[in-house]
Structure formats: C-alpha cells, structure tokens
Design an enzyme around this catalytic site. Structure first.
Site, PDB file in Angstrom:
ATOM      1  N   SER A 193       0.439  -1.348   0.147  1.00 59.58           N
ATOM      2  CA  SER A 193      -0.162  -0.434   0.040  1.00 59.58           C
ATOM      3  C   SER A 193       1.148   1.277  -0.018  1.00 59.58           C
ATOM      4  O   SER A 193       2.044   1.362   0.356  1.00 59.58           O
ATOM      5  CB  SER A 193      -0.581   0.087   1.375  1.00 59.58           C
ATOM      6  N   TYR A 249      -2.337  -0.656  10.411  1.00 57.02           N
ATOM      7  CA  TYR A 249      -2.252  -1.372   8.572  1.00 57.02           C
ATOM      8  C   TYR A 249      -1.099  -0.138   7.870  1.00 57.02           C
ATOM      9  O   TYR A 249      -0.284  -1.329   6.927  1.00 57.02           O
ATOM     10  CB  TYR A 249      -4.077  -0.526   7.839  1.00 57.02           C
TER      11      TYR A 249
END
Length: 260
Positions: free
Chosen positions: A140, A153
């Site tokens: 990501s 995350y």
C-alpha cells in the site's frame, strides 16, 4: 522475451474479491494458470466456476504456516511447479492509535505481514532450487506516507515491503525476483468500508481532492484506481518484460503520495 506469463502456474492469495480477484483475472487473460486462494472459500470457488480449468480454487488462511506449507506442497505435486506467487491477502482495522486494541494490531500483522512471510517462504524454498520464479507482494502507499487512523495497517504494509525486499536480496542469486506493488485508493470493498454510507460519487470526489484536516493529499491524476490498474502492474512484474527488476516497490496511486 515473453510479454506475458503464458503457461506458468501462479499462486494468488486473497483472490476471493477486489484486487486479488482482478490479479487472478489478469493472469488468466495473460495465459497463466492460477491457484486462487482465500480464507473465503466461496469467493475463490466462484472464480473457478467463471474460469473453468484455468483456475483452481482452494481455501487458505495465510496466518496458518502449516496450512500454507501443505497447500504449496500439494499444488506442486498435483499442478506443477509454482512459477509465480502474488501476496494480496490483507485486512484493514482503522483506528486512532489511542483506541487501537492489541487484538486489532495483532490481527493486522498476522495477515498483512506474517501471512506474506508464510507464503513467500514456502514458495521461495522451491523456486530457488529451480533457479527461477517471481514473487510479488501487494502492499500500500500507506507504507510510505503517514495516514491518520491507519497506524496498524500502514506499519504492517511497510514491514511487508521491507520483508519482500530482503527476501529479494537473498534469492536474487538463484534467479528469483521479489517486488512489491503499492496501490493507493482503489475501488474495493476495503476502500468503500472507509467511506460513510450514501453517495459514493461524493466519497470518490473527496478522495481525489484530498483532505487537509486529515493531512491527506489528493490524487493528481484525478481518479481512484480500479482493481485492474493494480493487477496490470502485477502482471508486468511477473512477466519476462521485468526480468531485470527485483526489490522494487512500484507505486500505483495516481501520484497521491507525491512519491514521498
């Protein structure tokens, strides 16, 4: 030099929906056979129904190292050598750090980081002996720029990026390449879960424009990615067109991070 992974066998985790399903479809379209896995067995079974003998579906919990090792061994015994592995399985537990629970932190790392290690380790052991192979981890852009409410995350994705690079360094002499693809905002169920219910067009517009209060830049290209945009990057990296690329982190975010 082949522009596509024609005839090769690929393992894709998190294939039941979103980016994983798009990666599976793109690999099949490029001529590969795919072992599609997901903790959601029904999701990958639907892929197998759609693609016929080009896709074999298996349920898999990437947090279980024994299950990963058994699946890889069975796949190589029954389907042939795994030439490609794509780590897509991931979860997002959004929370400010002060409210972040130990359970959510541990669960996030178990899937997003440790799961990547389990799968990559299992396939690398076999790829190095054959002197070929390609491993791609879908990370990501949050791994490279701070995000409010996304500490677990972002940290888990940053760890998976560095793990994949370190693995790439270790196996390079054996002809195995390891790269990461780091998407930005992409139209998936995970992305939609971050938006308030209601007008999706308005939510997309806010993402594209950015949010100064949340210290979030917009998207210079003016659009939110489709899962296929990420899948196309994966297919390139596993093809022979990328034969001299390893330990690379390819951002697919429309310029959102300004490559910070």
């Amino acid at each position: 030099m082949s522009a596509s992974p024609t005839g090769r066998l690929a393992l894709v985790t998190g294939a039941g929906r979103g980016i994983g399903a798009a990666v599976t479809a793109a690999l099949v379209a490029a001529g590969a056979r795919v072992l599609a896995t997901d903790v959601d067995g029904e999701g990958v079974a639907a892929l197998a129904d759609a693609w016929g003998d080009k896709v074999v579906a298996r349920p898999l919990d990437v947090t279980d190292p024994d299950a990963v090792d058994v699946l890889v061994a069975e796949a190589e015994d029954t389907l042939g050598p795994l030439d490609i592995a794509v780590n897509v399985a991931g979860i997002l537990r959004s929370s400010p750090v002060e409210a972040l629970t130990d359970t959510d932190w541990a669960a996030t790392f178990a899937v997003n980081t440790t799961g990547v290690m389990h799968v990559s380790r299992a396939v690398a052991r076999r790829m190095t002996g054959r002197g070929r192979g390609s491993i791609v981890t879908v990370a990501s852009n949050a791994a490279g720029i701070p995000r409010t409410g996304m500490a677990a995350y972002a940290a888990s994705k940053a760890a998976s990026v560095m793990f994949t690079k370190c693995l790439g360094l270790e196996v390079a002499a054996h002809g195995v390449r390891c790269n990461t693809v780091s998407p930005g905002s992409t139209l998936t169920d995970m992305q939609r879960a971050l938006w308030p219910a209601g007008d999706e067009a308005a939510a997309v517009r806010r993402v594209v424009e950015g949010d100064l209060a949340a210290h979030r830049t917009g998207i210079p290209l003016g659009r939110v990615a489709e899962p296929s945009d990420v899948a196309d990057a994966v297919v390139f990296l596993v093809s022979d067109r990328a034969r001299h690329i390893t330990m690379h982190d390819l951002y697919v975010d429309g310029g959102a991070t300004l490559r910070a």
